[in-house]
Every structure is written in structure tokens, then in C-alpha cells.
Design an enzyme around this catalytic site. Structure first.
Site, mmCIF file in Angstrom:
data_model
loop_
_atom_site.group_PDB
_atom_site.id
_atom_site.type_symbol
_atom_site.label_atom_id
_atom_site.label_comp_id
_atom_site.label_asym_id
_atom_site.label_seq_id
_atom_site.Cartn_x
_atom_site.Cartn_y
_atom_site.Cartn_z
ATOM 1 N N GLY A 153 8.317 5.677 5.646
ATOM 2 C CA GLY A 153 7.092 5.164 6.253
ATOM 3 C C GLY A 153 7.042 5.281 7.765
ATOM 4 O O GLY A 153 6.056 5.742 8.330
ATOM 5 N N GLU A 154 8.104 4.866 8.424
ATOM 6 C CA GLU A 154 8.040 4.818 9.881
ATOM 7 C C GLU A 154 8.467 6.121 10.531
ATOM 8 O O GLU A 154 8.179 6.360 11.699
ATOM 9 C CB GLU A 154 8.892 3.652 10.384
ATOM 10 C CG GLU A 154 8.290 2.327 9.967
ATOM 11 C CD GLU A 154 9.207 1.169 10.196
ATOM 12 O OE1 GLU A 154 8.798 0.191 10.825
ATOM 13 O OE2 GLU A 154 10.368 1.231 9.737
ATOM 14 N N LYS A 196 16.158 7.431 1.378
ATOM 15 C CA LYS A 196 16.046 6.949 2.763
ATOM 16 C C LYS A 196 14.598 6.567 3.065
ATOM 17 O O LYS A 196 13.678 6.975 2.359
ATOM 18 C CB LYS A 196 16.471 8.031 3.729
ATOM 19 C CG LYS A 196 17.977 8.249 3.813
ATOM 20 C CD LYS A 196 18.193 9.338 4.824
ATOM 21 C CE LYS A 196 19.633 9.614 5.087
ATOM 22 N NZ LYS A 196 19.738 10.738 6.041
ATOM 23 N N GLY A 197 14.421 5.859 4.150
ATOM 24 C CA GLY A 197 13.075 5.410 4.505
ATOM 25 C C GLY A 197 12.189 6.553 4.959
ATOM 26 O O GLY A 197 12.656 7.535 5.525
ATOM 27 N N LYS A 216 3.812 12.299 -4.153
ATOM 28 C CA LYS A 216 2.457 11.916 -3.813
ATOM 29 C C LYS A 216 2.424 10.693 -2.894
ATOM 30 O O LYS A 216 1.750 10.691 -1.861
ATOM 31 C CB LYS A 216 1.699 11.599 -5.114
ATOM 32 C CG LYS A 216 0.218 11.730 -4.981
ATOM 33 C CD LYS A 216 -0.402 11.685 -6.367
ATOM 34 C CE LYS A 216 -1.902 11.701 -6.240
ATOM 35 N NZ LYS A 216 -2.530 11.727 -7.565
ATOM 36 N N THR A 217 3.153 9.641 -3.264
ATOM 37 C CA THR A 217 3.148 8.454 -2.412
ATOM 38 C C THR A 217 3.903 8.733 -1.113
ATOM 39 O O THR A 217 3.526 8.228 -0.052
ATOM 40 C CB THR A 217 3.763 7.228 -3.137
ATOM 41 O OG1 THR A 217 5.035 7.600 -3.658
ATOM 42 C CG2 THR A 217 2.875 6.750 -4.264
ATOM 43 N N GLY A 220 0.820 -1.204 0.000
ATOM 44 C CA GLY A 220 0.000 0.000 0.000
ATOM 45 C C GLY A 220 0.855 1.255 0.000
ATOM 46 O O GLY A 220 0.353 2.372 -0.019
ATOM 47 N N THR A 221 2.163 1.038 0.004
ATOM 48 C CA THR A 221 3.100 2.146 0.143
ATOM 49 C C THR A 221 3.399 2.863 -1.158
ATOM 50 O O THR A 221 3.767 4.030 -1.157
ATOM 51 C CB THR A 221 4.427 1.597 0.692
ATOM 52 O OG1 THR A 221 4.718 0.397 -0.041
ATOM 53 C CG2 THR A 221 4.308 1.253 2.160
#
Ligand SMILES: Cc1cc2nc3c(=O)[nH]c(=O)nc-3n(C[C@H](O)[C@H](O)[C@H](O)COP(=O)(O)OP(=O)(O)OC[C@H]3O[C@@H](n4cnc5c(N)ncnc54)[C@H](O)[C@@H]3O)c2cc1C
Ligand code: SF4
Lengths: 719, 330
Positions: A678-679, A675-676, A607-608, A468-469
Site C-alpha cells: 500500500g505505502e 511484503k507490504g 487485482k487488489t 478498502g485494501t
């Protein structure tokens, strides 16, 4: 402009699979059409500790459509843990229905397989269990005597905290509590599993394909080559789908027993008991500082629970080791066995909870020091990771804080707590700093080029997942960039264990690892083309294909961290700003606005990426507002058992969320500078909200979630 | 789910006939509560008789100059009806605070009155619960009872009634019209409709087996100027009340001449605050008087291990609700 005809990364294009999803064409695990499919329903224990003394399956077995009732008595023998308190990982075996022992309320004690879902569900209720019940350990307080140092222990120290505290002008010693939480992705955990005489095939909702295959192979003690796992679309995971869980094993066990493909969906209620949880943490923070704000000591001691048979320890202290410069630092983690299901990684494990404690404590210290909380953090900034002496690959935390302060209007913050009101509302501002490891992992990918109608079309294949990412989209953009072809000429195929191996989605390493893997495959393809073309003036991919006289080409590439990466500490950084309004009487509060400033490398698709941060902020707000799983104090079942009582935020709870990215390309992190994200979004959001509640009311809330009841009681205390 | 018969009644007569023919039958409104409970195996009807499509889905004027709310009408279409909004804004406000738009579209007025407690022990069939399984004990009494009752409970049951609509109906002193299976009709005062648990917590209300709710009768328009519904809850929508207060005031010549006051989330039934109402009549609508009334209202509260906070919170909530009600049109 049709953005999907754009080339390369960096554009806010729509999701390439968006249309499939909104039209219902994207198939999730339980939706595949498989011939001869039957349905299974798990049965859950109704005691928290004890032994099954009798099972009566007769009535269930006599029901129309019922094909099998599986319990520990007739289940096949699986691999067993070789030690008590097995440390859980993403590849752990998942033995299930192996004995008469019950370890927690809701543990699987049986499975019914039937021709239809309804038949299976109905019959599952007719299986009768008799138990010899024992007194379960379900009370956190009472279990404290059993705390132990985890096997994979992560205690850490530098300098001497006691001395640092002695040197300090101002000190703090407080404990912060985060409750049991659950991941609850929208898509329920599900599998369609076929044993196929040993050629195992599983459509399963998993974040990590390769690890799921390992768990299946190791649990059944078969060769991993004979296991195929497919997970093309995943409706969220938040860590709960990192590893294959017991339901995966149950479905395959059933398929083997009756020789038909089996569908097993974990119900929302079972998502509380059979897919892991985030455990309750009690985190004690001590801080010492000179009166000018210079930190002299910082310590973080975490007490958590795990199950009585597996160990998982959330590294809450991670953030305290590295975020601020202080010569004296110590971090410990202790576990207590309890009769609750095993915990496992949940979104930003370590950081999401650890930062609530640390960033609340930093706010408290700033108040004690009579310093602005932003100035206090900036004062203690460090460009070298103090936990290992390595320089940060990049660290723009101060910049995030400064830019955020400007954008948010921090100068309008009520200088004194409880000093600003609007009608019946008390107004407060809060800030917190965020950091999250930005790992980059070895990743392989295959790209297939085809020359059609004078254009190159590419298909990318890897066992990566899109939970979903936005993996499909950023990977199409990456291939488009490296092959210099429009995005719409790229097809991305993910989530199949037949494709090259990736680390899967988790730990915020997906984007960096997958994209670099795709890059490596594209670079390999171009190199192969150039080799085959020999001496040529051709530069474009089309021209190279023609020069090499090829209509198709396949190339595989692998990307992995280099020495430069290993010599650095690689983190994403950010800052959260929140304005809350707290009702002066009732304890109800509203989040009025939030701002998240993030520095997390190259943004592949705004956007994502935006969606990732906003989603993180909402989940962080959930931690602050209401999310908690409550244990019944006498029986040990969860009394929060559906979305009607496990309260995640609704739209009305979430005010406007602004996201600002600091431009950054961290070439040390990896070649593409990614780099990440999401978290990072969830990290320390709850602290910024609790800090804002303090600013509004003068009341410090150290126990999540901040329910009206708790705020009300706290406000009354003083009165 | 257990197998069951399903009957779609088109007329009241059909519904009443079916309820007598079928064993262990239940009426089905929007199903937002009943079907959930069937999935949880808490309710186990052997037949469902759908009454959501009956023709009593209207809102009409009644003989006393008030409105008749059809039992089959949806909560949404009731709360948003122009005459309900105009004549009983307190009811409209309370109803719109409940659940979500989707649930309010499905839920019927009849079903809302009969929705069952949210007590977690009631929902979990492996737990003791006298309401679900008489004689099995009350899990909440010495268990997780932060959300439970502070008024009128018994050792058999400490559950609360979860409806918002019903709190307003209590304040407005509505009546409920029911059809009995023998074809006759009776009306029940709202204060007598729901009951206290006593020794029979399995009975939520005073309906006799097979009785069909056909309408809710509202008295003459009330509290059109000074009204407020305050709902304290964990999130801004889609959450039941921790506690709630419905207040309506009529003020003439600087004194309160009429008042309706009720609380939700505090008892086995919507809790009418009669002592507070009596106190306020003839008094000036001042914060001080509101505080006196609130103290009186909570005077006979009896708390459990985890819900003592509801008393001071209740006092604050009553004062605030009365203030908001009074200041609305003042
Ligand atoms: C997640 C969630 C959140 C909610 N939040 C709130 C909230 O905040 N506040 C609130 O007030 N409510 C809330 N509700 C409850 C909702 O208001 C009720 O479920 C609804 O009003 C019930 O109406 P229904 O028509 O769907 O009843 P049904 O589920 O169809 O029936 C409920 C009961 O009424 C009986 N019945 C139905 N019609 C009749 C009739 N005409 N005569 C006799 N018996 C009848 C049925 O047999 C059944 O026993 C929530 C519900 C859910 C699921
Ligand atoms: S309070 Fe009532 S509903 Fe809840 S467990 Fe006790 S008897 Fe059951």
C-alpha cells in the site's frame, strides 16, 4: 471462468465483498440501525489560542429536540496526560472538553446532542462562546526558534558527514519543503457509540480495533473487557483512523450522559481540524560524491511542527539511512510547537515525504555529476542495510530500475533539460527509487470448519480490518489455499474486538500479518484434525473431517516474526517513472504517463494489489500537483476547507499508470513470502514528477505542490 | 442548516409574487452555490423560491439575429446546444471548462451569473469579511490573497468573480434581461451587470431586490472562426481559474476587424480588456501585436502581497489565448 471458484492465493479474483459494497449492503460505521439513536454535532473553536471566558448555551438548549449541550463546564472528567507534549501513539488517550484552553483553531469546544442530525447541527451554531484571545504561533518561519529534539528522538549517525563532504568532488546542500496535507479518506470519521451502563459498544470507522478499544478504556478509565469495537467496513483511512480520535470519546461521553446511543459524524470541514494532519516538513539534504558517482556523505535534517500539547514526529530521514551505500550518514528530526492540531501518521509516514527530498536531491546530484540518474543510483546500491548492518531479506531495487527503464523507454529521455518540446509543451522524464518498510507483526486468527453436503465450509474470524485494501479477499484466498477448498466456501468476518487480536491495518503490515495469522489458524485446524483422526490415509480437509468424525471444528492460531526475520532488514522496493508535459508559458503541467515497478513479495491477488499501487501513485501525484492545506497567516484557520479547494487529482490529471511486479517471494520476511504494498505506491512518486519537471524545463522545484503559480514564477526567474 | 420556507414557482408571476410575500427570500436555481453557502451558514435566507423549473429554459433566436439563453436552462444544456456551439463557440468552450459535468447539469444560467466569490474569508463565518458582514473588515487585504484581484479592487474588498461563463459573456457583450417585482422588464448591459466593490462589497451586481433574471441576450453570432478560452488552474477539471482569458477575433484582409477580450479571476467582475481591444483593431494578428495588447491590458493592474505573479502570467495568458484563437481556423 468464474474466478471466485478458484482456489488459493495469486489469482486476480474480484473482491469477495464487492457486491455488498456496490449494492449498499455493506454497512459503514454511521449506517447501523440502532434503536433510540440520537445525533451529536461537534462545535469548533474560532480562535487559535486563548481561553474560553464565557459560554451561553441557553438558546441552543431551548431548541426543539435538543437533549444536551456539553462543554468543558459539564463534561465528565477523563484521564489526563501525565506530561506536557504527550508523545502520540495509536493507543494514546484522547481527553476532550477538559478545560477552558484553546490550542488551535477548530479544536472541539462543545457538543450538541439532539433527536435528529439537523436539530443537532442547527443548535450547535447557537451556542455562543466568548474568548480571551492570545497571539497564536501559526507561522512556521517565526516558530523556528522554538525547535526541540523530540522525546522519542530518532537522531542517527554513522561515520562523519563533514569529513565525507570534504572528500567529495561534488556536493549538494538543498532544502525541500512538503506542505501540510490531510488524509481525507472518502468515508468520514464516524461512530455510533452506546455506553450501556458501562458495557461500551462502538461501531466506529477505525483501522485498528484493539487499539481503539485501548484508547476508549484508558480515556474513560474502565476495563477494556467492557469495550466492544466494531468496524466491519472502513472507507479508507490513510493513517487518520489508526487511533480512536476525540469524536469517539465525545460520542461515548454523550451516550453516557443521556443514556442513549449517539451517532457522531465528523464533517468534511472538521476532517481538516479534528482528525490530525500531515505537518509541513522542511528537509535539508547534503550529499557528497566522487566524480565517478560514489557517495561519500549523505545527511538529512528535518524540521516539522507538532501541536502545543502532543508530539508527533514523522521520521522523514528513515529512507536516507538505508537506501544507499555511504560510509558517512546522519539523520536528525526537530519539532516546533505550533497552534495547529496534532500531526499523525499519514500514508507512508517518513517515506512519502522523506523520499521527495532524498530522491529529488539524488536527481540533482546525478545532474551535477553528469550521470544518468539510474546509473547513479545503481552505483550506490547496497545489499546490506547500512543503518544497522543487517542484510536485506531481499532487495531488487536495481532490477526495478533496469526493468522500468526498458519498459518506459528511458533511452528516449531528453538528455539535456528543456531540450524537447511538442507544440507549446516542454517534455520531460523523471525517475525515482522507492523503499518502504515491510513489517510483519504478531497476529491471531480463528477458523471454524463445518462439514456440510460433503464439503468443508470455513469461517475465518479476526479483528483485522479491510480499509478498502482487499483484506476480505486475500484472506478468503489464504484460507482457501491452506484448507484446499474453493474460495466461495470461505467466509471472512473482520473488524470486531470479540475476534482474535491483530495489529490492524496500518504501516503496510496488514496483508503479511493477517494472511500469516489466517495461515496459522488453518494449520492449527489441520493439525487438530489429524490428531483427532488418528491413523488415517485421509489428506483432504473433507476426508480428515470425516475421519475425525467431526461436523465442526474451531481452531485458533498465531503467527509472529521469527529470528530469521529479526536478523534482516525487511523492505519493499520499487521505481517510479513519469513523463510530464509542461506548458512553456503558463506553468500548467500534465502527467502524460507513469510506470511503477514494484518488488513487494508474493502478490496474493494481482487485482487488489494493482489497486493499491495505482491508488498510491494517484495520491503521490496529488502531493505533486496540488494537495496542501493552507494556514491563514493572521488567524490560524485553514483556508482550504473543502474538496473544492483542497485539490486532489481528478481523472483527467492522471494519465495511464502501468504497474509491473517483479516476481518475488521473500521467505525471510514471513512464511508466506508477503511484503507490504500500500505505502510503497505513494513513495517517491512526487520526486519522479518533480524530476520530470526539471528535465522538461531545467527548473528545479523543491517546494511541493508544484502549482502553476510556482512553476510560472520559477520559469520567469531565469527569463 | 437554519430552517427555511420552500416554494416551487411554476411561473414567473408566482416567483415574483412569492419574493414579495416572503421575508428574506432568495431564488433558487440549481442550488450548487446557494445551498453550499447555506450549509456554511454564509447565506441565511428564510425562504427559497425555486426558479429552475420555470419555462424560460429554452434557447431561441432573438430580434438582433442572436440567441436568447433562458435563465432556467442548465449550463450543460446551454453549452452543448448545437446553435450555441455553432454561433458562439467561445461561450460553449468557456462554460465547458467550468466545474464538473455533474455541477454543470444542475447549475442554471441565472445562477451562474450570481454565483458568489470563492474568497476563503467569505466562506468562514468566524473571519472578517465586508462582503459577508459589512463593516467587519476585509481579511484577505492583508491576509492570504494569492487568488485575489489585480484590477478594480478597493480596500473594502479584493475578491474576484469566479465564473468562466461570465468571462465569455463579457467578451461577447451580452445583455441580461430581468423582471422586476412590479412586473416590468429591463435589460442590463453585461459590463454594467456586475459591479466593482467600492465601499459596498456586499453588492456583487446591480440587480435590485427581488429582481428575477429571465434571460441572457447574445448579439449576432460572433467569433465563430477565431476564438479561444484559456483557463489556468491547479487541476484539469473541477477547479476554479487562477486566471482565465476569453478571446474572439475577426480577421479580414490580414487585419483584425473585431475583437472581444476579457479576463477572469482578476477582478470583482469579469474584466473586459478594452484598451487591448482598441489597440488590436486594424492591426495585423501577429504575436508582437498581441504582446503589445497584453502589456496594455495589464498596465493598470495593482497587485497585493501574494498575487503579483498574476501580472506576468496574465500577459503570457493573453498572448497565448490570442495566438490560439487566431491559429484555430487560419
Ligand atoms: C466545487 C465547485 C466547483 C465549481 N467550479 C466552477 C468553475 O470552475 N467555473 C465556474 O464558472 N463555476 C464553477 N462552479 C460554480 C457553478 O458554476 C455555480 O455554482 C453555478 O453556476 C450556480 O448556478 P445555480 O443555478 O446552481 O445557482 P444557485 O446556487 O441556485 O444560485 C446562485 C445565486 O443565484 C441566485 N439566482 C439563481 N437563479 C436566479 C434567477 N433566475 N434570478 C435571480 N437570481 C437567481 C440565487 O438566489 C443565488 O443567490 C463550481 C461550483 C462548485 C460547487
Ligand atoms: S476580499 Fe471581499 S470577500 Fe474576501 S474577505 Fe475581503 S471583503 Fe470578504
Amino acid at each position: 471462468m468464474n474466478l471466485n471458484t478458484s482456489k488459493g492465493t495469486g489469482n486476480p479474483i474480484d473482491r469477495v465483498e464487492g457486491k455488498l459494497k456496490v449494492t449498499g449492503m455493506a454497512k459503514y460505521a454511521s449506517e447501523f440501525k440502532v434503536k433510540n439513536l440520537v445525533y451529536a454535532q461537534g462545535i469548533n473553536s474560532t480562535i487559535a489560542k486563548g481561553r474560553i471566558t464565557a459560554i451561553d448555551t441557553a438558546e441552543a438548549e431551548a431548541q426543539p429536540g435538543v437533549l444536551a449541550v456539553i462543554t468543558y463546564k459539564n463534561a465528565e472528567r477523563l484521564a489526563q496526560y501525565d506530561k506536557d507534549l504527550h508523545p502520540l501513539s495509536t493507543t494514546s488517550i484522547q481527553p476532550v472538553l477538559q478545560s477552558d484552553q484553546v490550542h488551535y483553531y477548530g479544536e472541539y469546544v462543545g457538543l450538541v446532542v439532539a433527536e435528529t442530525f439537523e436539530q443537532a447541527q442547527y443548535a450547535a451554531r447557537l451556542v455562543k462562546y466568548t474568548y480571551a484571545q492570545e497571539t497564536p504561533d501559526i507561522d512556521f518561519e517565526a516558530s523556528k526558534g522554538k525547535a526541540y529534539t523530540p522525546t522519542e528522538q530518532s537522531d542517527y549517525s554513522r561515520g562523519n558527514v563533514a569529513e565525507g563532504l570534504a572528500e567529495a568532488d561534488v556536493t549538494l546542500d538543498e532544502t525541500y519543503v512538503t506542505p501540510i496535507e490531510h488524509h481525507h479518506p472518502m468515508e468520514l470519521h464516524a461512530i455510533i457509540g452506546s455506553w450501556n451502563g458501562g458495557n461500551v459498544q462502538a461501531y466506529a470507522s477505525q483501522q485498528m480495533i484493539d487499539n481503539a478499544a485501548t484508547t476508549i478504556a484508558d480515556t474513560f478509565q474502565i476495563d477494556k473487557k467492557n469495550v466492544r469495537v466494531m468496524s466491519p467496513y472502513v472507507g479508507g483511512g490513510f493513517g487518520s483512523k489508526l487511533a480512536a480520535k476525540q469524536h469517539v470519546i465525545l460520542a461515548l461521553m454523550a451516550s453516557k450522559a443521556i443514556n442513549r446511543p449517539v451517532q457522531l459524524t465528523v464533517s468534511r470541514n472538521q476532517m481538516f481540524t479534528n482528525t490530525n494532519l500531515r505537518q509541513r516538513n522542511e528537509q535539508r539534504i547534503k550529499i557528497g560524491a566522487k566524480s565517478d558517482g560514489t557517495l561519500t556523505a549523505l545527511s538529512h535534517d528535518t524540521l516539522s511542527h507538532t501541536s502545543t500539547y502532543e508530539q508527533y514526529q514523522e521520521a522523514c530521514g528513515t529512507v536516507t539511512k538505508m537506501l544507499y551505500k555511504t560510509p558517512n550518514n546522519s539523520v536528525t528530526h526537530r519539532l516546533m510547537p505550533m497552534n495547529l492540531q496534532s500531526p499523525f501518521a499519514m500514508r507512508a509516514p517518513g517515506e512519502a515525504t522523506g523520499s521527495f527530498a532524498l530522491e529529488s536531491a539524488m536527481d540533482e546530484m546525478a545532474f551535477k555529476l553528469n550521470m544518468d540518474p539510474i546509473a547513479f543510483r545503481i552505483k550506490n546500491d547496497t545489499q546490506v542495510d547500512p543503518s544497522n548492518g543487517k542484510p536485506f531479506s531481499s532487495r531488487l531495487l536495481n532490477e526495478c530500475l533496469r526493468l522500468g527503464a526498458k519498459e518506459f523507454g528511458w533511452e528516449n529521455r531528453p538528455q539535456k533539460p528543456a531540450s524537447k518540446s511538442e507544440g507549446n509543451w516542454l517534455v520531460g522524464y523523471g525517475v525515482s527509487a522507492a523503499s518502504r518498510r515491510a513489517p510483519y507483526m504478531k497476529t491471531s486468527a480463528k477458523v471454524i470448519l463445518e462439514l456440510k453436503n460433503d464439503a468443508v465450509w470455513a469461517t475465518l474470524q479476526m479483528d483485522a480490518t479491510d480499509i478498502g485494501t482487499g483484506s476480505y479477499t486475500i484472506l478468503a484466498q489464504t484460507v482457501s489455499e491452506y484448507l484446499d477448498i474453493p474460495v466461495e466456501q470461505v467466509d471472512v468476518e473482520l473488524g470486531d474486538s470479540e475476534y482474535p487480536v491483530t495489529p490492524g491495518s496500518g504501516g503496510s503490515w496488514g496483508a503479511a500479518s493477517f494472511a500469516n495469522g489466517a495461515r496459522a489458524a488453518c494449520e492449527q485446524a489441520l493439525k487438530d484434525l489429524k490428531d483427532k483422526a488418528g491413523e488415517t490415509a485421509a489428506t483432504t480437509t473433507v476426508a480428515l473431517m470425516k475421519a475425525a468424525q467431526l461436523s465442526t471444528l474451531e481452531a485458533e492460531g498465531t503467527a509472529e516474526p521469527d529470528e530469521e526475520y529479526k536478523a534482516h532488514s525487511v523492505f519493499s522496493f520499487g521505481a517510479n517513472f513519469t513523463e510530464v508535459w509542461v506548458d512553456k508559458d503558463t506553468g500548467v503541467f500534465r502527467i502524460k504517463r507513469m510506470l511503477n515497478v514494484a518488488s513487494c513479495g508474493k502478490i496474493l491477488n494481482p487485482k487488489t494489489a494493482f489497486g493499491q499501487i495505482i491508488g498510491g501513485c494517484v495520491m503521490g501525484a496529488g502531493m505533486a500537483i496540488a494537495e496542501r492545506t493552507e494556514v491563514e497567516p493572521n488567524f490560524g484557520n485553514f483556508i482550504t476547507r473543502s474538496f473544492a479547494d483542497y485539490h486532489v487529482p481528478v481523472n483527467l490529471d492522471m494519465a495511464n499508470i502501468d504497474v509491473v511486479y517483479l516476481p518475488e517471494e521473500d521467505k525471510i520476511a514471513n512464511k508466506m513470502g508477503i511484503k507490504g504494498i500500500g505505502e510503497l505506491g505513494i513513495t517517491s512518486v512526487a520526486a519522479s514528477i518533480a524530476n520530470a519537471v526539471f528535465n522538461a524545463t531545467g527548473k528545479r522545484m523543491r517546494d511541493l505542490p508544484l502549482t502553476p503559480e510556482k512553476i510560472f514564477v520559477k520559469k520567469e526567474e531565469a527569463a | 442548516m437554519r430552517p427555511f420556507n420552500y416554494i416551487e414557482a411554476k411561473t414567473k408571476q408566482q416567483a415574483l409574487a412569492a419574493v414579495q410575500e416572503q421575508e428574506h427570500a432568495k431564488y433558487l436555481g440549481g442550488g450548487t452555490n446557494l445551498v453550499d453557502l447555506m450549509k456554511e451558514d454564509v447565506e441565511r435566507p428564510e425562504a427559497l423560491i425555486k426558479v429552475a423549473d420555470l419555462d424560460n429554459d429554452t434557447i431561441t433566436s432573438n430580434a438582433v439575429g442572436g440567441l436568447t439563453l433562458g435563465a432556467a436552462r442548465s449550463n450543460a444544456a446551454t453549452a452543448n446546444h448545437p446553435e450555441v456551439r455553432k454561433q458562439y463557440p467561445l461561450l460553449s468552450m468557456a462554460m465547458l471548462s467550468a466545474a464538473t459535468a455533474q455541477i454543470r447539469n444542475m447549475a442554471t444560467n441565472g445562477g451562474n451569473l450570481l454565483q458568489r466569490t470563492r474568497c476563503p474569508y467569505f466562506f468562514e463565518t468566524s473571519m472578517p469579511c465586508n462582503k459577508r458582514e459589512p463593516g467587519s473588515g476585509c481579511g484577505a487585504l492583508d491576509g492570504a490573497n494569492a487568488q485575489h484581484a489585480i484590477f478594480g479592487w478597493s480596500k473594502s474588498c479584493v475578491a474576484t468573480h469566479p465564473s468562466d461563463m461570465c468571462v465569455a459573456l463579457a467578451a461577447l457583450e451580452a445583455t441580461v434581461t430581468v423582471q422586476t417585482p412590479d412586473g416590468s422588464e429591463r435589460t442590463i448591459d453585461f459590463s454594467d451587470f456586475h459591479r466593482l466593490p467600492g465601499k459596498q462589497p456586499e453588492l456583487d451586481n446591480t440587480l435590485e431586490p427581488g429582481e428575477l433574471i429571465t434571460a441572457i441576450e447574445l448579439p449576432k453570432p460572433q467569433f465563430t472562426q477565431h476564438y479561444h478560452y484559456l483557463k489556468i488552474r491547479e487541476r484539469s477539471s473541477y477547479a476554479f481559474a487562477i486566471l482565465s482569458v476569453a478571446a474572439g477575433l475577426k480577421v479580414r484582409g490580414g487585419v483584425v476587424t473585431d475583437v472581444g477580450l476579457a479576463m477572469g479571476g482578476v477582478a470583482h467582475k469579469p474584466w473586459k480588456l478594452t484598451a487591448a481591444e482598441d489597440y488590436l483593431i486594424g492591426k495585423e494578428p501577429t504575436t508582437k501585436n498581441f504582446e503589445e495588447a497584453a502589456q496594455l491590458a495589464l498596465a493598470d493592474a495593482r497587485t497585493l502581497e501574494h498575487n503579483a505573479y498574476k501580472v506576468p502570467m496574465g500577459i503570457k495568458a493573453i498572448v497565448r489565448t490570442l495566438e490560439q484563437a487566431y491559429s484555430k481556423e487560419a
